[in-house]
Write an enzyme that holds these catalytic residues in place. Structure first.
Site, mmCIF file in Angstrom:
data_model
loop_
_atom_site.group_PDB
_atom_site.id
_atom_site.type_symbol
_atom_site.label_atom_id
_atom_site.label_comp_id
_atom_site.label_asym_id
_atom_site.label_seq_id
_atom_site.Cartn_x
_atom_site.Cartn_y
_atom_site.Cartn_z
ATOM 1 N N SER A 12 55.661 6.307 -36.608
ATOM 2 C CA SER A 12 54.533 6.673 -37.470
ATOM 3 C C SER A 12 54.859 6.496 -38.949
ATOM 4 O O SER A 12 54.613 7.384 -39.753
ATOM 5 C CB SER A 12 54.149 8.127 -37.180
ATOM 6 N N ARG A 43 45.151 15.278 -27.370
ATOM 7 C CA ARG A 43 43.905 16.005 -27.646
ATOM 8 C C ARG A 43 42.986 16.011 -26.431
ATOM 9 O O ARG A 43 42.201 16.920 -26.240
ATOM 10 C CB ARG A 43 43.185 15.392 -28.854
ATOM 11 N N ASN A 85 53.752 1.034 -42.493
ATOM 12 C CA ASN A 85 54.212 -0.348 -42.745
ATOM 13 C C ASN A 85 53.427 -0.983 -43.899
ATOM 14 O O ASN A 85 53.973 -1.770 -44.651
ATOM 15 C CB ASN A 85 54.168 -1.283 -41.522
ATOM 16 N N CYS A 86 52.147 -0.592 -44.027
ATOM 17 C CA CYS A 86 51.326 -1.191 -45.080
ATOM 18 C C CYS A 86 51.839 -0.805 -46.472
ATOM 19 O O CYS A 86 51.525 -1.474 -47.464
ATOM 20 C CB CYS A 86 49.872 -0.758 -44.930
ATOM 21 N N TYR A 124 23.648 3.692 -57.425
ATOM 22 C CA TYR A 124 23.698 2.972 -58.700
ATOM 23 C C TYR A 124 23.734 3.908 -59.887
ATOM 24 O O TYR A 124 22.953 4.857 -59.993
ATOM 25 C CB TYR A 124 22.482 2.031 -58.855
ATOM 26 N N PRO A 164 46.524 -2.768 -13.678
ATOM 27 C CA PRO A 164 45.649 -1.616 -13.964
ATOM 28 C C PRO A 164 46.373 -0.363 -14.440
ATOM 29 O O PRO A 164 45.725 0.554 -14.952
ATOM 30 C CB PRO A 164 44.953 -1.361 -12.616
ATOM 31 N N ALA A 212 47.646 -2.211 -23.307
ATOM 32 C CA ALA A 212 48.346 -2.787 -24.471
ATOM 33 C C ALA A 212 47.403 -2.753 -25.665
ATOM 34 O O ALA A 212 46.191 -2.971 -25.522
ATOM 35 C CB ALA A 212 48.797 -4.209 -24.180
#
Ligand code: FAD
Length: 551
Positions: free
Chosen positions: A41, A24, A44-45, A431, A280, A284
Site C-alpha cells: 500500500s 468490509r 507508486n504515483c 462559473y 473460476p 486478477a
C-alpha cells in the site's frame, strides 16, 4: 460456517483495495496478502516527486503498514514473501520467504492476482551500469535519490517521453539537473494524438529540456568514474551522470502463464467483467490484466491506479457473491510537468482508427481557462471527438497551464453517462471570473461540435491543406496576418468581409482561417448565407502552426 480463505498476490493498488473491501464485506474470511517487496500500500504515483524532493519524507509514501492491516482489518500481510507458482488442482500457491529462504505452500479458496507491471528494460549493451535506473518501487526511488545526493549529477538522460518520463523530467529539473529526453516515436506522450502532444514538446523545449525525437538507445558506456555515455541509434553520443529508463511497463504474467491461465493478445491476463480469470477460483486485477476499452471495445493494457482500485473492489464483491461488474476503461489520465498539464479521456483519434471506427468527427478549440479579463488567463488547447451523426462523446484531450484536468474530468463523467455533444452544450457548470466563463470550455466544445452536426458550419481538416485547391482566406487583422500566415492565404479581415465579398470566388470552396477558429466561424456563417461554399479550418491557425512550426 466454514471460513473462506482468500490469498492475494501483490499488496499495492489493486491488491490492497481488494483485501480491505473483502474485509468490509465478510468479517469471517481469512485474508492473506503476500508481497515480495518490503512495503504494501505505497504511493507508486508519488515516487517521481520523492526523487524530486517535492515529497521530502519517505514515510509519506506509505499509505498503510502490515500492522495497520492487521489491527484495523484483521488482514495478514506478509511482505518479502514471493509467490513462485500456483497449483490450480490443489488450490495452493508456492511461496518463498525472501528473508529466510523458506519455501512453503499457502492454501486458498479464492486467489487474487494483483502483481502489477514491471518497467521494460531491454538488454542494451551496458544497461546494468551504475547510474542507470528504472522507477517502480520505494527502494528504486531511494536509489535514485542516493545517487543524486552522493554524485551531484549535472546531466540526466531520460529514455522515454511518456507520463513517467515527463514527470521524472520535471523532478530532475527541480533538482537542478539538465535533462535530455530520448523518444523513439515522433511524438511525446504516445497515448495522445500527435497534434495535441506537440504542445508538450513546445513547452519542454521552452523550459530548457532537450529532446531527441525519433531516436532510440543503442547502448551505454562508462565514462570516467561515475559518468555515462548514452549511444543512440542515430549515432549520437550523449554524456550523462544519471539515466532513467521510462519506456513503458510490461504486465507481470509469469504466474498466470505458468499456471495455464488465458493470456490475451496484448499480453495481459484475460478476465471477465467480474475480474475472474479462465480459472473460476482465480481473479486478477490491475496492471497485469487486459481490459476492454469502453469506447472502441478493443482489449487494452491500461496501467493506471484508478482502474486497478476499481477492479480490486469488483473482484472482492464477486468473491463475496455480489453482482458487481467492471465495465471497461476510458483511460482517463493526467500528467503535469514544468507548469503544463496534459489530460485525456476516452478514445483518441488514433485509437478510433486502429479500431476501424470511421463514423466520428473531431473539433479543436483554444479557450482560456477563465475569462480573459481576469488576470492569469491561459489557453487550454482542446480536442473533442464525437460520433456522427448522433454526437455521442467519444473522447477528449486537453493541454494547458491551468484548468485542464477539471474540463477533462467533466467530459470523462459525461462519456461514462453516454452523453452527447448536445448535453455538453447544455451542461450547467460553475462559473465566477477566476474559475471559468459563463460559456465554459466544456460548453464551447459541445457548441462547436453541435454546430458541425447541425450543419451550421463545415470543417476543413488542416491535414489536407497542402493538397487542397480551395481558396484560402484568412480573416484575422492585417497585423496578425503580417506576423505569420499559412502559405497561399489571402487576408480580408472579418470586419471588411461583407464589403469585399465580390473579391471571393463562387466556383471554388473557400477555406477560412483565423487565430483559433472563432472569427472564421462567423465568416463561414456570413459566406454560406451569401451562397458561398465556405469551410472553417479546423482548430484555426493555432492548430495548424503547432503541427507546422515556423523554422
Ligand atoms: P502495483 O501497484 O504495481 O502492485 C503490485 C505489487 O505486486 C508490487 O508490490 C509487487 O512487489 C507485487 N508482486 C508482483 N509479483 C509478485 C509475486 N510473484 N509475489 C508477491 N508479490 C508480487 N497511475 C495513475 O493513475 N496516475 C499516476 O500518476 C501514476 N503515476 C505512476 C508513477 C510511477 C512511478 C509508477 C511506477 C506508476 C504510476 N502509476 C500511475 C501507475 C499505478 O501506480 C499502477 O497502475 C497501479 O499501482 C497498479 O496497481 P497493481 O495493484 O496492478 O500493481
Amino acid at each position: 460456517m466454514t471460513k473462506k480463505r482468500v490469498v492475494i498476490v501483490g499488496g499495492v493498488a489493486g491488491g490492497a483495495t481488494c483485501a480491505t473491501r473483502l474485509r468490509r464485506l465478510d468479517e469471517n474470511a481469512e485474508i492473506v496478502v503476500l508481497d515480495r517487496g518490503p512495503y504494501v500500500s505505497f504511493a507508486n504515483c508519488g515516487l517521481p516527486y520523492y526523487v524530486g524532493n517535492v515529497i521530502r519524507e519517505e514515510s509519506k509514501l506509505l499509505l498503510a503498514t502490515p500492522t495497520l492491516f492487521q489491527e484495523r482489518f484483521n488482514i495478514e500481510v506478509r511482505t518479502r514473501n514471493e509467490v513462485t507458482g500456483i497449483d490450480r488442482e490443489g488450490c495452493t500457491v508456492a511461496v518463498r520467504d525472501l528473508e529466510t529462504g523458506r519455501e512453503y505452500r499457502e492454501q486458498y479458496d479464492a486467489l487474487v492476482l494483483s502483481p502489477g507491471a514491471a518497467p521494460i528494460c531491454p538488454a542494451w549493451p551496458g544497461v546494468g551500469l551504475p547510474g542507470i535506473f528504472t522507477l517502480r518501487t520505494i527502494p528504486d526511488s531511494r536509489q535514485i535519490r542516493d545517487w543524486i545526493e552522493s554524485k551531484s549529477p549535472r546531466k540526466a538522460v531520460i529514455v522515454g517521453g511518456g507520463f513517467i518520463g515527463l514527470e521524472m523530467a520535471e523532478n530532475l529539473a527541480h533538482r537542478g539537473i539538465a535533462v535530455t529526453i530520448i523518444e523513439l516515436a515522433n511524438q511525446l506522450m504516445p497515448p495522445l494524438d500527435r497534434e495535441m502532444a506537440e504542445y508538450a514538446r513546445e513547452h519542454l523545449v521552452a523550459h530548457g529540456v532537450r529532446l531527441r525525437m525519433g531516436d532510440g538507445v543503442a547502448g551505454f558506456e562508462r565514462s570516467g568514474d561515475t559518468g555515462l555515455v548514452v549511444h543512440t541509434q542515430a549515432g549520437a553520443a550523449l554524456n550523462a551522470d544519471l539515466v532513467v529508463l521510462a519506456i513503458g511497463v510490461r504486465p507481470e504474467t509469469n504466474l498466470g502463464l505458468d499456471a495455464g491461465l488465458e493470456i490475451g493478445d496484448r499480453g495481459g491476463i484475460r478476465v471477465d467483467r467480474q475480474m475472474r480469470t479462465s480459472d473460476p477460483r482465480i481473479w486478477a486485477v490491475g496492471d497485469a490484466v487486459e481490459v476492454r476499452n469502453l469506447l472502441t471495445g478493443e482489449w487494452e493494457l491500461v496501467p493506471l491506479a484508478g482502474p486497478a482500485n476499481r477492479q480490486g473492489r469488483v473482484a472482492a464483491d464477486a468473491i463475496c457473491g455480489r453482482d458487481a461488474h467492471f465495465n471497461g476503461v476510458q483511460a482517463t489520465a493526467v500528467c503535469g510537468f514544468l507548469g503544463l498539464t496534459v489530460a485525456l479521456t476516452g478514445a483518441t483519434e488514433k485509437a478510433l482508427r486502429r479500431a476501424g471506427i470511421e463514423d466520428y468527427q473531431c473539433v479543436y478549440l483554444h479557450p482560456n481557462q477563465h475569462v480573459s479579463y481576469y488576470p492569469g488567463a491561459h489557453a487550454i488547447h482542446m480536442k473533442l471527438l464525437f460520433r456522427k451523426p448522433d454526437g455521442l462523446v467519444l473522447g477528449a484531450q486537453a493541454v494547458g497551464e491551468s484548468g485542464v484536468e477539471r474540463r477533462i474530468d467533466v467530459i470523462a463523467a459525461a462519456i461514462q453517462m453516454k452523453a452527447t455533444v448536445f448535453d455538453l452544450e447544455e451542461a450547467e457548470l460553475c462559473y465566477a471570473p477566476q474559475y471559468g466563463a459563463a460559456k465554459d470550455p466544456v460548453n464551447l466544445a459541445g457548441m462547436i461540435a453541435a454546430n458541425v452536426l447541425r450543419g451550421d458550419v463545415t470543417l476543413a481538416p488542416w491535414q489536407e491543406l497542402d493538397a487542397t485547391d480551395a481558396y484560402l482566406l484568412d480573416v484575422r487583422e492585417p497585423f496578425e496576418f503580417r506576423r505569420d500566415s499559412i502559405d497561399g492565404t489571402v487576408n480580408i479581415p472579418l470586419g471588411q468581409l461583407r464589403a469585399r465579398m465580390s473579391e471571393l470566388p463562387r466556383d471554388r470552396e473557400i477555406w477560412v482561417s483565423c487565430g483559433i477558429g472563432q472569427r472564421a466561424y462567423y465568416a463561414c456563417r456570413m459566406l454560406t448565407q451569401h451562397a458561398f461554399r465556405a469551410r472553417n479550418l479546423s482548430g484555426g491557425y493555432q492548430t495548424y502552426r503547432v503541427m507546422y512550426p515556423v523554422e
